[in-house]
Motif scaffolding. Structure first.
Motif, PDB file in Angstrom:
ATOM      1  N   ARG A 247      33.951 -39.953 -22.052  1.00 33.64           N
ATOM      2  CA  ARG A 247      34.060 -41.400 -21.871  1.00 33.64           C
ATOM      3  C   ARG A 247      35.475 -41.891 -22.147  1.00 33.64           C
ATOM      4  N   SER A 248      36.104 -41.444 -23.246  1.00 30.66           N
ATOM      5  CA  SER A 248      37.426 -41.943 -23.608  1.00 30.66           C
ATOM      6  C   SER A 248      38.525 -40.912 -23.374  1.00 30.66           C
ATOM      7  N   LEU A 249      38.197 -39.844 -22.673  1.00 26.17           N
ATOM      8  CA  LEU A 249      39.158 -38.768 -22.481  1.00 26.17           C
ATOM      9  C   LEU A 249      40.161 -39.111 -21.393  1.00 26.17           C
ATOM     10  N   LEU A 250      41.433 -38.872 -21.683  1.00 25.33           N
ATOM     11  CA  LEU A 250      42.474 -39.064 -20.686  1.00 25.33           C
ATOM     12  C   LEU A 250      42.249 -38.078 -19.550  1.00 25.33           C
ATOM     13  N   ARG A 251      42.223 -38.587 -18.305  1.00 26.56           N
ATOM     14  CA  ARG A 251      41.822 -37.757 -17.187  1.00 26.56           C
ATOM     15  C   ARG A 251      42.961 -37.415 -16.236  1.00 26.56           C
ATOM     16  N   THR A 252      44.184 -37.710 -16.611  1.00 20.16           N
ATOM     17  CA  THR A 252      45.323 -37.393 -15.756  1.00 20.16           C
ATOM     18  C   THR A 252      46.324 -36.533 -16.516  1.00 20.16           C
ATOM     19  N   GLN A 253      47.004 -35.683 -15.795  1.00 21.90           N
ATOM     20  CA  GLN A 253      48.053 -34.878 -16.393  1.00 21.90           C
ATOM     21  C   GLN A 253      49.336 -35.702 -16.479  1.00 21.90           C
ATOM     22  N   ASP A 254      50.147 -35.385 -17.462  1.00 17.22           N
ATOM     23  CA  ASP A 254      51.393 -36.118 -17.672  1.00 17.22           C
ATOM     24  C   ASP A 254      52.573 -35.155 -17.634  1.00 17.22           C
TER      25      ASP A 254
ATOM     26  N   ASN B  19      39.920 -30.879 -17.824  1.00 15.68           N
ATOM     27  CA  ASN B  19      39.331 -31.340 -16.565  1.00 15.68           C
ATOM     28  C   ASN B  19      40.094 -32.472 -15.886  1.00 15.68           C
ATOM     29  N   ALA B  20      41.357 -32.663 -16.243  1.00 11.39           N
ATOM     30  CA  ALA B  20      42.162 -33.698 -15.597  1.00 11.39           C
ATOM     31  C   ALA B  20      42.603 -33.231 -14.213  1.00 11.39           C
ATOM     32  N   GLU B  21      42.834 -34.189 -13.319  1.00 15.90           N
ATOM     33  CA  GLU B  21      43.292 -33.854 -11.978  1.00 15.90           C
ATOM     34  C   GLU B  21      44.667 -33.190 -12.054  1.00 15.90           C
ATOM     35  N   PRO B  22      44.894 -32.128 -11.281  1.00 15.51           N
ATOM     36  CA  PRO B  22      46.167 -31.392 -11.382  1.00 15.51           C
ATOM     37  C   PRO B  22      47.339 -32.147 -10.765  1.00 15.51           C
ATOM     38  N   LEU B  23      48.503 -32.003 -11.389  1.00 20.57           N
ATOM     39  CA  LEU B  23      49.743 -32.467 -10.786  1.00 20.57           C
ATOM     40  C   LEU B  23      50.152 -31.422  -9.747  1.00 20.57           C
ATOM     41  N   ILE B  24      50.598 -31.881  -8.605  1.00 17.33           N
ATOM     42  CA  ILE B  24      50.953 -30.973  -7.518  1.00 17.33           C
ATOM     43  C   ILE B  24      52.466 -30.947  -7.325  1.00 17.33           C
TER      44      ILE B  24
ATOM     45  N   SER C 250      38.892 -22.498 -26.234  1.00 21.03           N
ATOM     46  CA  SER C 250      37.727 -22.703 -25.366  1.00 21.03           C
ATOM     47  C   SER C 250      38.130 -23.034 -23.940  1.00 21.03           C
ATOM     48  N   ALA C 251      39.425 -22.963 -23.632  1.00 21.78           N
ATOM     49  CA  ALA C 251      39.908 -23.380 -22.313  1.00 21.78           C
ATOM     50  C   ALA C 251      40.033 -22.218 -21.341  1.00 21.78           C
ATOM     51  N   LYS C 252      39.912 -22.560 -20.079  1.00 19.88           N
ATOM     52  CA  LYS C 252      40.172 -21.631 -18.987  1.00 19.88           C
ATOM     53  C   LYS C 252      41.140 -22.320 -18.034  1.00 19.88           C
ATOM     54  N   ILE C 253      42.209 -21.617 -17.631  1.00 18.50           N
ATOM     55  CA  ILE C 253      43.231 -22.200 -16.779  1.00 18.50           C
ATOM     56  C   ILE C 253      43.011 -21.739 -15.337  1.00 18.50           C
ATOM     57  N   LEU C 254      42.976 -22.703 -14.430  1.00 15.63           N
ATOM     58  CA  LEU C 254      42.807 -22.402 -13.018  1.00 15.63           C
ATOM     59  C   LEU C 254      44.007 -22.902 -12.222  1.00 15.63           C
ATOM     60  N   SER C 255      44.420 -22.123 -11.238  1.00 18.64           N
ATOM     61  CA  SER C 255      45.436 -22.576 -10.296  1.00 18.64           C
ATOM     62  C   SER C 255      44.734 -23.182  -9.087  1.00 18.64           C
ATOM     63  N   ILE C 256      45.370 -24.153  -8.468  1.00 20.26           N
ATOM     64  CA  ILE C 256      44.738 -24.811  -7.324  1.00 20.26           C
ATOM     65  C   ILE C 256      44.614 -23.834  -6.165  1.00 20.26           C
TER      66      ILE C 256
ATOM     67  N   ILE D 176      36.759 -25.966 -19.131  1.00 16.79           N
ATOM     68  CA  ILE D 176      36.111 -25.406 -20.314  1.00 16.79           C
ATOM     69  C   ILE D 176      35.365 -24.128 -19.951  1.00 16.79           C
ATOM     70  N   ASN D 177      35.356 -23.180 -20.872  1.00 17.30           N
ATOM     71  CA  ASN D 177      34.708 -21.896 -20.631  1.00 17.30           C
ATOM     72  C   ASN D 177      33.191 -21.991 -20.655  1.00 17.30           C
ATOM     73  N   SER D 178      32.676 -22.796 -21.584  1.00 14.28           N
ATOM     74  CA  SER D 178      31.226 -22.850 -21.774  1.00 14.28           C
ATOM     75  C   SER D 178      30.800 -24.252 -22.172  1.00 14.28           C
ATOM     76  N   GLU D 179      29.591 -24.645 -21.748  1.00 15.66           N
ATOM     77  CA  GLU D 179      29.042 -25.945 -22.132  1.00 15.66           C
ATOM     78  C   GLU D 179      28.844 -26.036 -23.643  1.00 15.66           C
ATOM     79  N   GLU D 180      28.752 -24.905 -24.310  1.00 11.79           N
ATOM     80  CA  GLU D 180      28.567 -24.904 -25.757  1.00 11.79           C
ATOM     81  C   GLU D 180      29.755 -25.529 -26.479  1.00 11.79           C
ATOM     82  N   ASP D 181      30.927 -25.548 -25.814  1.00 11.86           N
ATOM     83  CA  ASP D 181      32.136 -26.100 -26.433  1.00 11.86           C
ATOM     84  C   ASP D 181      32.293 -27.597 -26.194  1.00 11.86           C
ATOM     85  N   LEU D 182      31.367 -28.209 -25.425  1.00 10.12           N
ATOM     86  CA  LEU D 182      31.450 -29.647 -25.182  1.00 10.12           C
ATOM     87  C   LEU D 182      31.376 -30.412 -26.498  1.00 10.12           C
ATOM     88  N   GLY D 183      32.318 -31.320 -26.698  1.00 11.71           N
ATOM     89  CA  GLY D 183      32.310 -32.126 -27.904  1.00 11.71           C
ATOM     90  C   GLY D 183      32.956 -31.467 -29.094  1.00 11.71           C
ATOM     91  N   SER D 184      33.341 -30.197 -28.989  1.00  4.46           N
ATOM     92  CA  SER D 184      33.992 -29.519 -30.094  1.00  4.46           C
ATOM     93  C   SER D 184      35.425 -30.037 -30.259  1.00  4.46           C
TER      94      SER D 184
END
Length: 258
Positions: A54-61, A81-86, A103-109, A150-158
């Motif tokens: 709800r209050s999470l910043l959703r854009t990359q800076d 889960n923020a939208e990637p900068l291109i 708990s993070a996983k990094i993905l390339s577009i 995120i790697n797993s739903e278990e880490d939500l809110g951690s």
């Protein structure tokens, strides 16, 4: 006639009996007993997701740390889960991973329109590690970007879920030949700052150690490049080089704040 959709989704959910959670993570009314367990679990997951995001910043800076000597150093902050900068990769660069949640996983577009089904299905994991630096070769001007998931739903809110990834991207605008001439003192280095000389040396040695054939050609061959690393994940630098990059970034950050 334009149909308007409700923007009060959270208020609507909160008004429902089964949406009011108690300390056990479930609702506080007797009506919950009649709800099947699979539906209860789905609602619980949805509620946790809403609370977390709800209050999470959703854009990359992205902010500039230093520019000089035909090198620019950028600091990227990537919330979960923020939208990637291109960017479009016309030149070689170095990525340094300064902060990364366990708990993070990094993905390339992937290829295609960002956010489309085709693009998201083509995303690939970048096996980056905190404190490591990576050589990212030029891909001829194609789009390049990363996002943290995120790697797993278990880490939500951690606690780690709220931690953004922080990387530094060091861009080189000089050609490989020009960089090599500087490093080998074909051109004078008296006016080049020490931090820039070190970075030139690192990228020159990385290219020549990993991609050059016995012919000594300055151009990275496409087949050689594909066999060594990908443009999205890059090639991990030597331990000493990663430490040198980290030290330079720390110095530049301190200088920029003065």
């Amino acid at each position: 006639h334009i149909r308007k959709f409700s923007t009060n989704h959270d208020d609507f959910m909160a008004s429902m009996d089964f949406a009011s959670l108690n300390t056990d993570g479930w609702c506080n009314t007797t009506k919950c007993d009649a709800i099947p367990s699979d539906i209860r679990n789905a609602i619980s997951r949805h509620k946790r997701q809403k609370v977390v995001t709800r209050s999470l910043l959703r854009t990359q800076d992205r902010s500039l740390v230093e520019r000089g000597e035909c090198i620019s150093v950028w600091r990227w902050t990537m919330p979960m889960n923020a939208e990637p900068l291109i960017e479009f990769s016309n030149n070689h660069s170095i990525i340094f991973v300064a902060q990364l949640s366990k708990s993070a996983k990094i993905l390339s577009i992937g290829k295609g329109v960002i956010g489309s089904c085709d693009e998201t299905n083509r995303r690939r994991e970048a096996n980056w590690k905190k404190g490591k630096a990576y050589f990212i070769p030029s891909n001829g001007g194609k789009a390049l970007g990363w996002l943290q998931t995120i790697n797993s739903e278990e880490d939500l809110g951690s606690k780690s879920y709220y931690q953004p990834m922080v990387i530094y991207k060091i861009k080189f605008t000089l050609s490989e030949k020009k960089i090599h001439d500087i490093v080998s003192e074909v051109e004078t280095k008296t006016t080049i700052k020490r931090w820039a000389r070190i970075l030139f040396g690192i990228i020159d040695q990385t290219i020549r150690s990993n991609f050059h054939e016995d012919t000594g050609e300055a151009k990275i061959g496409k087949k050689q490049l594909n066999s060594k690393c990908t443009c999205s994940s890059g090639l991990e630098l030597l331990e000493d080089d990663s430490r040198a990059v980290a030290s330079i970034i720390s110095q530049l950050e301190c200088s920029s704040k003065k």
